[in-house]
Design a protein around this motif. Structure first.
Motif, PDB file in Angstrom:
ATOM      1  N   ARG A  51       4.880  20.319  -8.787  1.00 56.57           N
ATOM      2  CA  ARG A  51       4.824  20.653  -7.361  1.00 56.57           C
ATOM      3  C   ARG A  51       3.414  20.508  -6.815  1.00 56.57           C
ATOM      4  NH1 ARG A  51       8.899  24.672  -8.158  1.00 56.57           N
ATOM      5  NH2 ARG A  51       7.333  26.230  -8.665  1.00 56.57           N
ATOM      6  N   LEU A  52       2.413  20.881  -7.626  1.00 56.66           N
ATOM      7  CA  LEU A  52       1.029  20.794  -7.158  1.00 56.66           C
ATOM      8  C   LEU A  52       0.590  19.337  -6.980  1.00 56.66           C
ATOM      9  CD1 LEU A  52      -0.633  23.654  -9.246  1.00 56.66           C
ATOM     10  CD2 LEU A  52       0.123  23.711  -6.872  1.00 56.66           C
ATOM     11  N   TYR A  53       1.323  18.410  -7.611  1.00 56.22           N
ATOM     12  CA  TYR A  53       1.035  16.984  -7.397  1.00 56.22           C
ATOM     13  C   TYR A  53       1.953  16.406  -6.319  1.00 56.22           C
ATOM     14  CZ  TYR A  53      -2.162  16.714 -11.323  1.00 56.22           C
ATOM     15  OH  TYR A  53      -3.240  16.885 -12.157  1.00 56.22           O
ATOM     16  N   ALA A  55       2.317  18.871 -19.669  1.00 58.08           N
ATOM     17  CA  ALA A  55       1.873  19.316 -18.346  1.00 58.08           C
ATOM     18  C   ALA A  55       0.823  18.362 -17.783  1.00 58.08           C
ATOM     19  CB  ALA A  55       1.307  20.740 -18.430  1.00 58.08           C
ATOM     20  N   LEU A  82       5.767  23.901 -11.802  1.00 60.16           N
ATOM     21  CA  LEU A  82       4.607  24.252 -10.961  1.00 60.16           C
ATOM     22  C   LEU A  82       3.611  23.094 -10.948  1.00 60.16           C
ATOM     23  CD1 LEU A  82       2.847  26.203  -9.317  1.00 60.16           C
ATOM     24  CD2 LEU A  82       2.020  27.169 -11.458  1.00 60.16           C
ATOM     25  N   GLN A  83       3.371  22.566 -12.144  1.00 57.85           N
ATOM     26  CA  GLN A  83       2.417  21.470 -12.268  1.00 57.85           C
ATOM     27  C   GLN A  83       2.872  20.279 -11.397  1.00 57.85           C
ATOM     28  OE1 GLN A  83      -0.226  22.032 -14.053  1.00 57.85           O
ATOM     29  NE2 GLN A  83      -1.175  20.023 -14.239  1.00 57.85           N
ATOM     30  N   GLU A 135       8.900  26.418 -16.243  1.00 56.88           N
ATOM     31  CA  GLU A 135       8.209  26.894 -15.032  1.00 56.88           C
ATOM     32  C   GLU A 135       6.808  26.279 -14.914  1.00 56.88           C
ATOM     33  OE1 GLU A 135      10.390  31.258 -14.584  1.00 56.88           O
ATOM     34  OE2 GLU A 135       8.579  31.060 -15.790  1.00 56.88           O
ATOM     35  N   ILE A 136       6.139  26.164 -16.055  1.00 53.38           N
ATOM     36  CA  ILE A 136       4.800  25.554 -16.047  1.00 53.38           C
ATOM     37  C   ILE A 136       4.884  24.104 -15.568  1.00 53.38           C
ATOM     38  CG2 ILE A 136       2.997  24.637 -17.602  1.00 53.38           C
ATOM     39  CD1 ILE A 136       2.514  27.529 -17.222  1.00 53.38           C
TER      40      ILE A 136
END
Lengths: 316, 262
Positions: A104-106, A149, A101-102, A97-98
């Motif tokens: 997706r933010l990029y 990450a 998310l990481q 999940e980390i």
């Protein structure tokens, strides 16, 4: 020639009366592993936080991957990855999940993120634990995930703030291997460390930082040659003072010191002076129990430059 | 061999918002201990208040005290419910730094949590309304009234979240965030939560008239007993007023934290 990965000009940061970083000028070439070596409180983390756009400088400027950290922090963020001191993770999420998310933010697609997770699988090396909550991970697992990450978007410059502090030797070696591998793929690495060995074995160049200022900067071997001296250690039980007197007169000796049972001959070239030392002691009738030589360490360099020793884990 | 992947780029406001909210929503069922008080406290006070004051209230002219108390239970359930404690943990663990090193739109770090809060406060009202139904409360305004009632409660809960977020961002201290619960008391008790305005006396009337919760409760009560546009508008105005103040505080403290880099 590629433009430098990191350039700073008179970069400073104050916290009230505390001058954490003072007028730092440095240049890190693209593809280089640059190490910032210094004890706790020397200003290493403050420097990294500024270069990672987390902290605004009090004065001076810096370009990271060609982008100004103050005027174009967004440009910097797209191109850097960073694993700061102690793994920065959410214990209630799973490793996967980390990473998702990481990614997706990029702005990466789900498919691209999954491909990256596959590529990073060797580094992550968590197996099924990748889907477990991070609160169940060991320190080494967290560090590897934290590093993964920071790599999910394939940054061009990677900042590692004391990446192996607190890790066991096996985990430390794994991180070192990964740093070398990433660098082999062309990634520029900027790492801070208080471990001499880490700076010595990993870094192309080292900047020694003390009280917020760079006091020396070069390759570890050059620094050791320039600021450190070779040492010949002789053990002459019961005759140390005589040995000191005799050895002081030899050509090529910088100084001779007695430290308890050891007679230490400081010289620019220990291998050249080893025979003359042995011969001089033999001719004087002094029994030699042990005769060894050692090359200078970065700790010797640090001592020469700052008057203090680097001792990981202690406050400066 | 390295696999070629998509180039990193800013994901955009809505994707950032959904990413932050998604993480927060995933965390909620993993921390049931956070939810338990939000459900226990309103149910407890609903029974206590109805049991202790139903007859007194009838003497004061409240015909249906169970309906009168339902908005109070909702206020007790949703006021102060937020992810502010989780935000403090992100600050302490350094995870906020990890997020700040990405190209994420800064404001979505807060708004994403608020989206999750809104979803949560909407959800916790459902069992409370169910309890009211079991106790005989009926909405004269039908389904539309229930929706309006739920939305008022949810927007009030959302409006209040700005305060704990501001405290979390300003202090980065879990104890300070927990202490923000104190704010709940003047809002929730120095108002018409037990008896109507006519039955209050002295200074409490003055304070209750200044308390936005008074107008919120009147608005929500009006939705239960039949549409009263004036009360409804006053309730909505009270929510908007508190929302403007608390969101401004939260956004200012977010900006302060980002500038200081602390």
């Amino acid at each position: 020639m590629a433009s430098p990965a990191v350039v700073t000009e008179s970069l400073s940061r104050d916290f009230g009366d505390n001058h954490a970083v003072v007028d730092v000028n440095l240049e890190v070439a693209t593809g280089e592993i640059y190490g910032f070596l210094g004890p706790n409180g020397a200003g290493k983390s403050t420097m990294v936080r500024m270069l990672c756009t987390l902290l605004t400088p009090s004065s001076g400027q810096a370009l990271v991957a060609g982008h100004d950290i103050v005027r174009d922090p967004g440009g910097v963020r797209l191109r850097i990855g960073a694993a700061l001191q102690s793994a920065a993770l959410d214990p209630m999420q799973s490793g996967r999940e980390i990473l998702l998310l990481q990614g997706r933010l990029y702005g990466l697609s789900r498919r691209a993120i999954n491909e990256r997770i596959e590529t990073l699988a060797t580094l992550i090396d968590l197996g099924d634990a990748l889907d477990d909550r991070i609160k169940t991970y060991s320190g080494g697992m967290k560090r590897r995930l934290d590093l993964a990450a920071s790599l999910i978007h394939t940054p061009t410059v990677l900042f590692l703030d004391e990446p192996t502090t607190g890790l066991d030797p096996i985990s430390r070696n794994r991180i070192w291997e990964e740093v070398r591998r990433l660098n082999g793929e062309g990634m520029t690495i900027f790492l801070t460390t208080q471990y001499l060995e880490e700076a010595d074995v990993l870094c192309d160049r080292v900047g020694i930082i003390s009280s917020g200022q760079i006091v020396a900067e070069d390759s570890p071997s050059t620094l050791k040659r320039r600021y450190g001296s070779d040492v010949i250690v002789a053990q002459t039980p019961g005759q140390e003072d005589r040995a000191v007197a005799i050895l002081q007169s030899l050509t090529g000796v910088e100084r001779v010191e007695r430290h308890r049972d050891d007679v230490m001959v400081v010289t620019p070239n220990a291998s050249k002076l080893l025979s003359p030392v042995a011969v001089a002691l033999e001719e004087a009738g002094i029994t030699v129990a042990n005769l060894t030589m050692r090359t200078p360490t970065l700790d010797d360099v640090f001592l020469e430059l700052t008057g203090g020793r680097l001792r990981p884990g202690e406050q400066e | 061999m390295t696999t070629s992947v998509a180039e990193p780029r800013p994901a955009g406001f809505f994707r950032d918002l959904i990413s932050v909210a998604g993480r927060a929503l995933r965390s909620i069922p993993r921390e049931p201990e956070v939810l338990a008080p939000a459900l226990f406290i309103p149910v407890f006070f609903y029974f206590i208040n109805v049991g202790a004051l139903e007859n007194v209230a009838k003497a004061s002219g409240v015909s249906d005290y169970r309906a009168f108390q339902l908005p109070v239970a909702i206020i007790f359930a949703v006021t102060g419910l937020s992810r502010a404690s989780a935000l403090v943990l992100d600050i302490q663990d350094g995870y906020l730094d990890r997020l700040l090193m990405t190209p994420i739109r800064r404001v979505t770090l807060l708004l994403g949590l608020m989206v999750a809060d809104f979803t949560l406060v909407l959800a916790v009202q459902i069992p409370v309304i169910g309890l009211g139904y079991l106790m005989g409360v009926r909405f004269e305004t039908g389904i539309l009234g229930i929706v309006a009632f739920l939305l008022m409660g949810a927007f009030w809960g959302l409006a209040f979240t700005g305060f704990p977020y501001a405290i979390a961002l300003k202090t980065g201290n879990p104890a300070a965030v927990n202490a923000s619960f104190i704010l709940f008391f003047p809002f929730a008790f120095m108002t018409t939560s037990f008896l109507p305005m006519d039955s209050l006396s002295g200074w409490l009337i003055t304070v209750a008239k200044l308390n936005p919760v008074t107008y919120l409760l009147e608005g929500m009560r009006s939705v239960v007993t039949g549409w009263d546009v004036a009360s409804l508008l006053q309730g909505i105005t009270a929510i908007v007023g508190v929302m403007v103040v608390s969101f401004c505080l939260a956004l200012l403290t977010l900006r302060g934290r980002l500038r200081s880099g602390a």
